[in-house]
Design an enzyme around this catalytic site. Structure first.
Site, short mmCIF file in Angstrom:
data_model
loop_
_atom_site.label_atom_id
_atom_site.label_comp_id
_atom_site.label_asym_id
_atom_site.label_seq_id
_atom_site.Cartn_x
_atom_site.Cartn_y
_atom_site.Cartn_z
N ASN A 50 1.67 -8.44 13.61
CA ASN A 50 2.22 -9.75 13.87
C ASN A 50 3.67 -9.84 13.38
OD1 ASN A 50 2.21 -12.50 14.65
ND2 ASN A 50 0.05 -12.67 14.05
N HIS A 97 12.03 4.50 -7.10
CA HIS A 97 13.24 4.99 -7.76
C HIS A 97 12.88 5.68 -9.06
CE1 HIS A 97 15.86 2.92 -4.92
NE2 HIS A 97 14.96 1.94 -4.95
N GLY A 115 -2.00 -12.61 6.28
CA GLY A 115 -0.56 -12.75 6.18
C GLY A 115 -0.05 -12.48 4.77
N THR A 151 -1.68 -2.22 -5.03
CA THR A 151 -0.98 -1.27 -5.88
C THR A 151 -1.71 0.06 -6.00
OG1 THR A 151 -2.07 -2.07 -7.88
CG2 THR A 151 0.01 -3.14 -7.26
N LYS A 164 -15.48 -7.45 -2.62
CA LYS A 164 -16.73 -7.34 -1.91
C LYS A 164 -16.81 -5.98 -1.22
CE LYS A 164 -19.29 -9.88 1.64
NZ LYS A 164 -19.26 -11.03 2.54
#
Length: 185
Positions: free
Chosen positions: A83, A113, A140, A163, A181
């Site tokens: 999207n 970095h 989103g 992460t 879940k």
């Protein structure tokens, strides 16, 4: 000896001021700017998006606008829908598996970095690939950090910051995203 571009693609410390890397960046930026004035319904949309993302399957759609440093780093499988306002940063590969749906404003960051502040002053960075399995659904405003792999059939809730790797058949949410879940069990 590897070129800086090859180092970038393989996750090694690469000099992003290298002319080949800079040309790839310029090429992608020009096409991203052009796509900002287009829709998926424009006659030349497929031509322009194909210049940005080589080998984009006809069954897959990337809704402009999109921001990316290196369109050639996007490897998108069949029947993928991305999207509006995707942001794909860095030179690491971003692979998206078949039948995956990605909501608006999702961000994919492959650069990292050096930890040492003196080394960070140089125009060098690592680029760790992001891999997304098949049949995934991202709400989103999802953010994926460098080197993350999302398994097959996963759901990533809106606003999540991923992460760490996510195994198959999981729904994750939060910042940092955690498994909420197990799916299909």
């Amino acid at each position: 000896m590897k070129s800086e571009f090859e180092k970038m693609r393989s996750g090694e410390l690469a000099d992003f001021s290298d002319p080949e890397i800079q040309e790839s960046f310029r090429h992608s930026r020009k096409l991203c700017v052009k796509l900002q004035t287009m829709t998926i319904h424009d006659d030349d949309y497929r031509e322009v998006i194909g210049q940005l993302i080589p080998d984009l399957p006809a069954s897959s759609t990337v809704c402009p606008p999109i921001q990316c440093d290196h369109g050639s780093s996007l490897v998108i499988a069949e029947n993928v829908f991305i999207n509006y306002n995707a942001m794909c940063i860095g030179g690491g590969y971003i692979r998206v598996g078949r039948h995956t749906l990605i909501g608006p404003n999702c961000q994919f960051y492959t650069p990292n970095h050096p930890m040492d502040y003196v080394e960070r002053r140089e125009e060098k960075e690592y680029a760790y690939p992001i891999t997304i399995g098949e049949d995934c659904w991202f709400g989103g405003n999802v953010t994926l950090l460098p080197g993350v792999t999302i398994g097959n059939r996963c759901i990533v809730a809106a606003g999540s910051v991923v992460t760490k790797d996510v195994p198959d058949d999981c729904m994750v949410a939060g910042n940092p995203a955690t498994i909420k879940k197990r799916l299909n069990q």
